[in-house]
Design an enzyme around this catalytic site. Sequence first.
Site, PDB file in Angstrom:
ATOM      1  N   ASP A   1     -86.774  37.647  56.699  1.00 45.73           N
ATOM      2  CA  ASP A   1     -87.723  38.764  56.783  1.00 45.73           C
ATOM      3  C   ASP A   1     -87.085  40.124  56.504  1.00 45.73           C
ATOM      4  O   ASP A   1     -87.800  41.130  56.441  1.00 45.73           O
ATOM      5  CB  ASP A   1     -88.355  38.812  58.183  1.00 45.73           C
ATOM      6  CG  ASP A   1     -89.496  37.823  58.348  1.00 45.73           C
ATOM      7  OD1 ASP A   1     -90.004  37.322  57.332  1.00 45.73           O
ATOM      8  OD2 ASP A   1     -89.877  37.562  59.507  1.00 45.73           O
TER       9      ASP A   1
ATOM     10  N   PRO B   1     -91.890  43.298  70.890  1.00 44.21           N
ATOM     11  CA  PRO B   1     -91.542  42.083  71.635  1.00 44.21           C
ATOM     12  C   PRO B   1     -90.641  41.176  70.799  1.00 44.21           C
ATOM     13  O   PRO B   1     -90.774  41.134  69.574  1.00 44.21           O
ATOM     14  CB  PRO B   1     -92.904  41.418  71.861  1.00 44.21           C
ATOM     15  CG  PRO B   1     -93.786  41.951  70.788  1.00 44.21           C
ATOM     16  CD  PRO B   1     -93.296  43.339  70.489  1.00 44.21           C
ATOM     17  N   MET B   2     -89.732  40.467  71.466  1.00 40.58           N
ATOM     18  CA  MET B   2     -88.835  39.563  70.730  1.00 40.58           C
ATOM     19  C   MET B   2     -89.459  38.178  70.645  1.00 40.58           C
ATOM     20  O   MET B   2     -90.111  37.732  71.582  1.00 40.58           O
ATOM     21  CB  MET B   2     -87.492  39.495  71.435  1.00 40.58           C
ATOM     22  CG  MET B   2     -86.874  40.877  71.537  1.00 40.58           C
ATOM     23  SD  MET B   2     -85.102  40.873  71.682  1.00 40.58           S
ATOM     24  CE  MET B   2     -84.804  39.732  72.953  1.00 40.58           C
TER      25      MET B   2
ATOM     26  N   GLY C   1     -89.271  42.208  64.723  1.00 37.73           N
ATOM     27  CA  GLY C   1     -88.499  43.295  65.344  1.00 37.73           C
ATOM     28  C   GLY C   1     -87.022  43.295  64.979  1.00 37.73           C
ATOM     29  O   GLY C   1     -86.479  44.329  64.559  1.00 37.73           O
TER      30      GLY C   1
ATOM     31  N   LYS D   1     -94.071  44.086  61.300  1.00 37.34           N
ATOM     32  CA  LYS D   1     -94.854  43.559  60.161  1.00 37.34           C
ATOM     33  C   LYS D   1     -95.855  42.534  60.688  1.00 37.34           C
ATOM     34  O   LYS D   1     -95.670  41.946  61.757  1.00 37.34           O
ATOM     35  CB  LYS D   1     -93.970  42.901  59.111  1.00 37.34           C
ATOM     36  CG  LYS D   1     -93.068  41.736  59.584  1.00 37.34           C
ATOM     37  CD  LYS D   1     -93.691  40.346  59.624  1.00 37.34           C
ATOM     38  CE  LYS D   1     -92.683  39.270  60.021  1.00 37.34           C
ATOM     39  NZ  LYS D   1     -93.274  37.980  60.412  1.00 37.34           N
TER      40      LYS D   1
HETATM   41  C1  LIG Z   1     -91.885  33.106  59.783  1.00 37.88           C
HETATM   42  C2  LIG Z   1     -91.468  34.360  59.083  1.00 37.88           C
HETATM   43  O1  LIG Z   1     -91.348  35.433  60.015  1.00 37.88           O
HETATM   44  C3  LIG Z   1     -92.550  34.749  58.072  1.00 37.88           C
HETATM   45  O2  LIG Z   1     -92.396  36.048  57.602  1.00 37.88           O
HETATM   46  C4  LIG Z   1     -90.137  34.197  58.407  1.00 37.88           C
HETATM   47  O3  LIG Z   1     -90.188  33.158  57.457  1.00 37.88           O
HETATM   48  C5  LIG Z   1     -88.990  33.975  59.376  1.00 37.88           C
HETATM   49  O4  LIG Z   1     -87.996  34.886  59.039  1.00 37.88           O
HETATM   50  P1  LIG Z   1     -86.739  35.183  59.971  1.00 37.88           P
HETATM   51  O5  LIG Z   1     -87.155  35.329  61.399  1.00 37.88           O
HETATM   52  O6  LIG Z   1     -85.992  36.313  59.327  1.00 37.88           O
HETATM   53  O7  LIG Z   1     -86.005  33.807  59.855  1.00 37.88           O
HETATM   54  P2  LIG Z   1     -84.481  33.447  59.656  1.00 37.88           P
HETATM   55  O8  LIG Z   1     -83.682  34.121  60.742  1.00 37.88           O
HETATM   56  O9  LIG Z   1     -84.095  33.637  58.248  1.00 37.88           O
HETATM   57  O10 LIG Z   1     -84.561  31.873  59.945  1.00 37.88           O
HETATM   58  C6  LIG Z   1     -84.664  31.315  61.232  1.00 37.88           C
HETATM   59  C7  LIG Z   1     -84.848  29.825  61.050  1.00 37.88           C
HETATM   60  O11 LIG Z   1     -86.195  29.544  60.634  1.00 37.88           O
HETATM   61  C8  LIG Z   1     -86.236  28.515  59.658  1.00 37.88           C
HETATM   62  N1  LIG Z   1     -86.841  29.046  58.425  1.00 37.88           N
HETATM   63  C9  LIG Z   1     -86.946  30.384  58.228  1.00 37.88           C
HETATM   64  C10 LIG Z   1     -87.548  30.886  57.095  1.00 37.88           C
HETATM   65  C11 LIG Z   1     -88.030  29.964  56.147  1.00 37.88           C
HETATM   66  N2  LIG Z   1     -88.624  30.381  55.029  1.00 37.88           N
HETATM   67  N3  LIG Z   1     -87.894  28.632  56.352  1.00 37.88           N
HETATM   68  C12 LIG Z   1     -87.317  28.161  57.474  1.00 37.88           C
HETATM   69  O12 LIG Z   1     -87.221  26.962  57.646  1.00 37.88           O
HETATM   70  C13 LIG Z   1     -84.809  28.038  59.481  1.00 37.88           C
HETATM   71  O13 LIG Z   1     -84.633  26.949  60.355  1.00 37.88           O
HETATM   72  C14 LIG Z   1     -83.971  29.217  59.976  1.00 37.88           C
HETATM   73  O14 LIG Z   1     -82.757  28.785  60.517  1.00 37.88           O
HETATM   74  N1  LIG Z   2     -82.014  43.910  67.343  1.00 35.01           N
HETATM   75  C1  LIG Z   2     -82.640  42.789  67.707  1.00 35.01           C
HETATM   76  N2  LIG Z   2     -83.916  42.854  68.128  1.00 35.01           N
HETATM   77  C2  LIG Z   2     -84.573  41.733  68.484  1.00 35.01           C
HETATM   78  N3  LIG Z   2     -84.044  40.507  68.457  1.00 35.01           N
HETATM   79  C3  LIG Z   2     -82.777  40.372  68.054  1.00 35.01           C
HETATM   80  C4  LIG Z   2     -82.032  41.506  67.654  1.00 35.01           C
HETATM   81  N4  LIG Z   2     -80.841  41.071  67.292  1.00 35.01           N
HETATM   82  C5  LIG Z   2     -80.831  39.745  67.454  1.00 35.01           C
HETATM   83  N5  LIG Z   2     -81.991  39.285  67.914  1.00 35.01           N
HETATM   84  C6  LIG Z   2     -82.341  37.875  68.161  1.00 35.01           C
HETATM   85  O1  LIG Z   2     -83.327  37.466  67.186  1.00 35.01           O
HETATM   86  C7  LIG Z   2     -84.381  36.722  67.791  1.00 35.01           C
HETATM   87  C8  LIG Z   2     -85.687  36.958  67.019  1.00 35.01           C
HETATM   88  O2  LIG Z   2     -86.054  38.266  67.222  1.00 35.01           O
HETATM   89  P1  LIG Z   2     -87.252  39.000  66.492  1.00 35.01           P
HETATM   90  O3  LIG Z   2     -87.690  40.126  67.367  1.00 35.01           O
HETATM   91  O4  LIG Z   2     -86.857  39.368  65.094  1.00 35.01           O
HETATM   92  O5  LIG Z   2     -88.341  37.854  66.473  1.00 35.01           O
HETATM   93  P2  LIG Z   2     -89.595  37.678  65.634  1.00 35.01           P
HETATM   94  O6  LIG Z   2     -90.478  38.870  65.788  1.00 35.01           O
HETATM   95  O7  LIG Z   2     -90.167  36.350  65.976  1.00 35.01           O
HETATM   96  O8  LIG Z   2     -89.056  37.696  64.167  1.00 35.01           O
HETATM   97  P3  LIG Z   2     -89.620  37.037  62.861  1.00 35.01           P
HETATM   98  O9  LIG Z   2     -91.014  37.457  62.661  1.00 35.01           O
HETATM   99  O10 LIG Z   2     -88.661  37.666  61.883  1.00 35.01           O
HETATM  100  O11 LIG Z   2     -89.440  35.566  63.078  1.00 35.01           O
HETATM  101  C9  LIG Z   2     -84.420  37.229  69.233  1.00 35.01           C
HETATM  102  O12 LIG Z   2     -84.915  36.254  70.110  1.00 35.01           O
HETATM  103  C10 LIG Z   2     -82.971  37.601  69.516  1.00 35.01           C
HETATM  104  O13 LIG Z   2     -82.276  36.483  70.073  1.00 35.01           O
END
Ligand SMILES: C[C@](O)(CO)[C@H](O)COP(=O)(O)OP(=O)(O)OC[C@H]1O[C@@H](n2ccc(N)nc2=O)[C@H](O)[C@@H]1O
Ligand SMILES: Nc1ncnc2c1ncn2[C@@H]1O[C@H](COP(=O)(O)OP(=O)(O)OP(=O)(O)O)[C@@H](O)[C@H]1O
Length: 286
Positions: free
Chosen positions: A136, A94-95, A101, A11
């Site tokens: 997300d 990418p993570m 992802g 996304k």
């Molecule tokens: C930045 C975005 O990717 C925008 O779409 C999302 O808000 C993040 O979504 P996500 O990766 O699924 O995040 P989560 O795994 O729910 O939260 C990770 C951490 O980010 C912070 N967090 C996340 C979402 C949010 N609305 N407020 C926050 O403060 C919190 O500290 C939480 O512990």
């Molecule tokens: N299946 C998975 N794929 C990727 N990361 C994973 C998975 N399961 C757990 N994780 C953990 O979640 C963390 C965030 O991964 P992700 O790829 O969703 O990051 P992101 O793209 O920044 O996500 P977002 O946009 O939701 O913040 C990774 O650093 C990893 O430690």
Amino acid sequence: MQKLTLPAPAKLNLWLHIIGRRADGYHELETVFQFLDHGDELSFALRDDGVIRLHTEIEAVPHDSNLIVRAARMLQAQSGTTLGADIWLTKVLPMGGGIGGGSSDAATTLLALAHLWQLDWDEDRLAALGLSLGADVPVFVRGHAAFAQGVGEQLTPVDPIEPWYVVLVPQVSVSTVEIFSHPQLTRDSLPLKMRPVPEGNSRNDCQPVVEQNYPEVRNALNSLGKFTEARLTGTGSCVFGAFPSKAEADKVLALLSATQTGFVAKGSNISMLHRKLQSLVKKSSA
Ligand SMILES: C[C@](O)(CO)[C@H](O)COP(=O)(O)OP(=O)(O)OC[C@H]1O[C@@H](n2ccc(N)nc2=O)[C@H](O)[C@@H]1O
Ligand SMILES: Nc1ncnc2c1ncn2[C@@H]1O[C@H](COP(=O)(O)OP(=O)(O)OP(=O)(O)O)[C@@H](O)[C@H]1O
């Protein structure tokens, strides 16, 4: 054994405003999500012994913390099924890239297993379970581009234009927790209904803090910004810019390839996961 193979698309946050902070520390956002026709791929096979086994390891993510395994176990526990699954992952995204992802992998797992286990769960129930895995996850469960409020779970479908994007992937992982806890993060943007029209929807409030702390991201924004408006998605690290055609996007990525890593993908208002699921339903009812 027959496998069900499904995509887990990325996304973009086309823009993202932070309008407040809740008592539990989570931030209240306003953002628009759009999907990309680019992502991971997962395959699922039914097991009748109740075991959930992910056969593909991701470096630095233990099996039990993987969002795929957590999603599967949670659905299994809450539905009470005695069935299990073998799962294989082809990791493309990418993570820590801000393109969702892990969240998308979790959503694909929920939809795939609800189908394989023949659970009578509607989308609302799957999205609510998804929210407990990450903010997300619900938009990926729903599969339609959306204006999101709350922490990202209150979703209103929208249909923005579907351009071709260049997405640059700076070789650095940005921690979502670190950005959301940064003292300099803007947390007081005006909600959409109170915003004067000229202010528009033209920024990501996380971008200044990420640019300041990650030179690789600043560099990617500057490079892509020479060709089009470049913006951060989520909390980064990825940055994106829109182009009217694939040819133009490909050309810009090629020009940047000496110093930047990235990919070209089409924006999509219906996620490719949902397009695939719809085609499976059509086939099985034909
Ligand atoms: C930045 C975005 O990717 C925008 O779409 C999302 O808000 C993040 O979504 P996500 O990766 O699924 O995040 P989560 O795994 O729910 O939260 C990770 C951490 O980010 C912070 N967090 C996340 C979402 C949010 N609305 N407020 C926050 O403060 C919190 O500290 C939480 O512990
Ligand atoms: N299946 C998975 N794929 C990727 N990361 C994973 C998975 N399961 C757990 N994780 C953990 O979640 C963390 C965030 O991964 P992700 O790829 O969703 O990051 P992101 O793209 O920044 O996500 P977002 O946009 O939701 O913040 C990774 O650093 C990893 O430690």
